[in-house]
Design a protein around this motif. Structure first.
Motif, PDB file in Angstrom:
ATOM      1  N   PRO A  42       0.840  -1.206   0.000  1.00 44.80           N
ATOM      2  CA  PRO A  42       0.000   0.000   0.000  1.00 44.80           C
ATOM      3  C   PRO A  42       0.868   1.247   0.000  1.00 44.80           C
ATOM      4  CG  PRO A  42      -0.406  -1.370   1.966  1.00 44.80           C
ATOM      5  CD  PRO A  42       0.703  -2.005   1.186  1.00 44.80           C
ATOM      6  N   GLY A  43       0.359   2.259  -0.569  1.00 44.42           N
ATOM      7  CA  GLY A  43       1.097   3.516  -0.617  1.00 44.42           C
ATOM      8  C   GLY A  43       0.548   4.374  -1.737  1.00 44.42           C
ATOM      9  N   GLY A  44       1.277   5.332  -2.105  1.00 44.77           N
ATOM     10  CA  GLY A  44       0.844   6.212  -3.183  1.00 44.77           C
ATOM     11  C   GLY A  44       2.044   6.972  -3.710  1.00 44.77           C
ATOM     12  N   GLY A  45       1.801   7.744  -4.718  1.00 43.13           N
ATOM     13  CA  GLY A  45       2.874   8.543  -5.288  1.00 43.13           C
ATOM     14  C   GLY A  45       3.867   7.693  -6.054  1.00 43.13           C
ATOM     15  N   LEU A  46       5.083   8.194  -6.125  1.00 40.74           N
ATOM     16  CA  LEU A  46       6.130   7.470  -6.835  1.00 40.74           C
ATOM     17  C   LEU A  46       6.531   6.220  -6.066  1.00 40.74           C
ATOM     18  CD1 LEU A  46       8.390  10.407  -8.053  1.00 40.74           C
ATOM     19  CD2 LEU A  46       6.848   9.011  -9.424  1.00 40.74           C
ATOM     20  N   GLU A  47       6.890   5.185  -6.828  1.00 44.29           N
ATOM     21  CA  GLU A  47       7.324   3.910  -6.240  1.00 44.29           C
ATOM     22  C   GLU A  47       8.703   3.569  -6.803  1.00 44.29           C
ATOM     23  OE1 GLU A  47       2.823   1.969  -6.597  1.00 44.29           O
ATOM     24  OE2 GLU A  47       4.401   1.297  -7.935  1.00 44.29           O
ATOM     25  N   HIS A  48       9.442   2.753  -6.075  1.00 39.87           N
ATOM     26  CA  HIS A  48      10.693   2.245  -6.628  1.00 39.87           C
ATOM     27  C   HIS A  48      10.434   1.509  -7.942  1.00 39.87           C
ATOM     28  CE1 HIS A  48      12.305   2.845  -2.501  1.00 39.87           C
ATOM     29  NE2 HIS A  48      13.383   3.169  -3.204  1.00 39.87           N
ATOM     30  N   ASN A  49       9.269   0.872  -8.030  1.00 40.18           N
ATOM     31  CA  ASN A  49       8.866   0.142  -9.227  1.00 40.18           C
ATOM     32  C   ASN A  49       8.859   1.032 -10.471  1.00 40.18           C
ATOM     33  OD1 ASN A  49       7.708  -2.412 -10.352  1.00 40.18           O
ATOM     34  ND2 ASN A  49       6.028  -1.029 -10.831  1.00 40.18           N
ATOM     35  N   ASP A  50       8.709   2.336 -10.282  1.00 42.25           N
ATOM     36  CA  ASP A  50       8.692   3.262 -11.414  1.00 42.25           C
ATOM     37  C   ASP A  50      10.050   3.358 -12.115  1.00 42.25           C
ATOM     38  OD1 ASP A  50       5.996   3.857 -10.996  1.00 42.25           O
ATOM     39  OD2 ASP A  50       6.475   5.453  -9.573  1.00 42.25           O
ATOM     40  N   LEU A  51      11.064   2.790 -11.507  1.00 45.21           N
ATOM     41  CA  LEU A  51      12.373   2.760 -12.165  1.00 45.21           C
ATOM     42  C   LEU A  51      12.371   1.793 -13.353  1.00 45.21           C
ATOM     43  CD1 LEU A  51      14.619   2.808  -8.975  1.00 45.21           C
ATOM     44  CD2 LEU A  51      14.282   4.679 -10.613  1.00 45.21           C
TER      45      LEU A  51
END
Length: 166
Positions: A42-51
């Protein structure tokens, strides 16, 4: 007759879901889990996955550049165009329609379509069990997982993605 550059771009775009599924399973859910885990929490905004999209886009830019500046490599530019089209479709379906990660973009009619409901149900299975299906735009859900997911009350996708009922 369809021009060869368009054929190459279309084949590349269609083939990308298989490439994405394999990389999702063999990279993101293995060695790349440190980055990809952020997408399953859970979370929001940018994620490490966005790399990951940044890495894939860099490789695609290199293909397009090589095909643009070196005549004999021209088909790489056409393939890069198809890969870019796949990336745009992925952004629209996965990030906008499923996860609601681009809050100012709401495509209500698209989000209610049979196609998005089908992909959302498959993606829910993936997030419930951290396993198959690994495909993004053309996911195939094993029957046993479909049954297990139907019996689960848990909703692993963010509330923004669940606004449209399945």
């Amino acid at each position: 007759m369809i021009p060869i550059p368009i054929v190459v771009a279309l084949i590349s775009a269609v083939a990308m879901d298989a490439v994405a599924a394999v990389s999702h399973r063999l990279v993101m859910h293995r060695r790349g889990w440190r980055w990809h885990r952020s997408h399953h929490e859970p979370g929001g905004g940018l994620e490490h996955n966005d790399l990951f999209p940044l890495c894939f886009a860099s490789a695609t830019i290199a293909l397009i550049a090589g095909g643009t500046f070196v005549e004999r490599l021209r088909p790489l530019a056409w393939a890069g165009t198809g890969i870019t089209a796949y990336g745009a479709a992925y952004l629209l379906v996965h990030d906008v329609a499923l996860h609601g990660r681009v809050p100012r973009i709401r495509l209500r009619r698209f989000e209610r379509s049979r196609y998005v409901r089908w992909v959302r149900a498959a993606h829910r299975v993936h997030h419930l069990f951290d396993g198959p299906p690994y495909g993004f735009l053309l996911p195939v859900v094993p029957a046993d997982l479909r049954r297990r997911a139907a019996a689960s009350p848990e909703e692993p996708l963010p509330v923004a993605a669940a606004r449209v009922t399945v």
